[in-house]
Motif scaffolding. Structure first.
Motif, mmCIF file in Angstrom:
data_model
loop_
_atom_site.group_PDB
_atom_site.id
_atom_site.type_symbol
_atom_site.label_atom_id
_atom_site.label_comp_id
_atom_site.label_asym_id
_atom_site.label_seq_id
_atom_site.Cartn_x
_atom_site.Cartn_y
_atom_site.Cartn_z
ATOM 1 N N SER A 82 0.652 -1.245 -0.070
ATOM 2 C CA SER A 82 -0.063 0.046 0.106
ATOM 3 C C SER A 82 0.981 1.122 0.075
ATOM 4 O O SER A 82 1.989 1.273 0.568
ATOM 5 C CB SER A 82 -0.889 0.005 1.136
ATOM 6 N N ALA A 131 0.305 5.296 1.122
ATOM 7 C CA ALA A 131 -0.630 6.196 1.300
ATOM 8 C C ALA A 131 -0.149 7.772 1.038
ATOM 9 O O ALA A 131 0.988 8.132 1.492
ATOM 10 C CB ALA A 131 -0.886 6.065 3.082
ATOM 11 N N LYS A 160 -9.487 6.646 0.603
ATOM 12 C CA LYS A 160 -8.133 6.637 1.381
ATOM 13 C C LYS A 160 -7.088 7.443 0.816
ATOM 14 O O LYS A 160 -6.096 7.197 1.578
ATOM 15 C CB LYS A 160 -8.043 5.212 1.934
ATOM 16 N N THR A 206 -5.140 6.096 -1.183
ATOM 17 C CA THR A 206 -4.205 5.065 -0.901
ATOM 18 C C THR A 206 -4.246 4.219 -2.601
ATOM 19 O O THR A 206 -5.118 3.883 -2.853
ATOM 20 C CB THR A 206 -4.639 4.070 -0.096
ATOM 21 N N SER A 241 -2.826 0.693 -3.837
ATOM 22 C CA SER A 241 -2.213 -0.614 -3.760
ATOM 23 C C SER A 241 -1.688 -1.474 -4.682
ATOM 24 O O SER A 241 -1.961 -1.343 -5.982
ATOM 25 C CB SER A 241 -3.183 -1.634 -2.971
#
Length: 123
Positions: free
Chosen positions: A21, A23, A76, A78, A80
């Motif tokens: 991930s 962020a 989020k 994010t 991945s």
């Protein structure tokens, strides 16, 4: 300044899966693309996959196509990288990178970089 933090690396066996991930924080409105790169000692940083911040377009390196999937979680901030059927040659430090430009496999096209996360695949 956009900040990127990778997580999810580790030690796995060949054939296993791992999910990385990335962020993003800060002025994420500046981001248009997020890419994953990897690097092993003595080698240049290698492109793995990229995705537009909207999630609409993706780009993959031939070496991982069909095994890795990049995705974006809009809620989020994010991105991945799902890695399946891992091989020993996937062992590397994986870096997340972002930029405001067009999707690219060129390491020079990315302005912001995370610190990297180690992925080790034992055979």
């Amino acid at each position: 300044q956009v900040q990127l933090v990778e997580s999810g690396g580790g030690l796995v066996q060949a054939g296993d899966s791992l999910r990385l991930s990335c962020a993003a924080s800060g002025p994420t409105f500046k981001i248009n693309i997020v890419g994953w790169f990897r690097q092993t000692p003595g080698k240049e940083r290698e492109f793995v996959a990229a995705i537009t911040w909207s999630g609409s377009n993706t780009l993959y390196a031939d070496s991982i196509k069909g095994r890795f999937t990049i995705s974006k979680d809009n809620a989020k901030n994010t991105v991945s990288l799902q890695m399946n059927s891992l091989k020993s040659e996937d062992t590397a430090i994986y870096y997340c990178a972002a930029d405001g430009g067009l999707v690219s496999s060129n390491v020079l096209a990315y302005d912001w970089w995370g610190q990297g996360t180690q992925v080790t695949v034992s055979s």
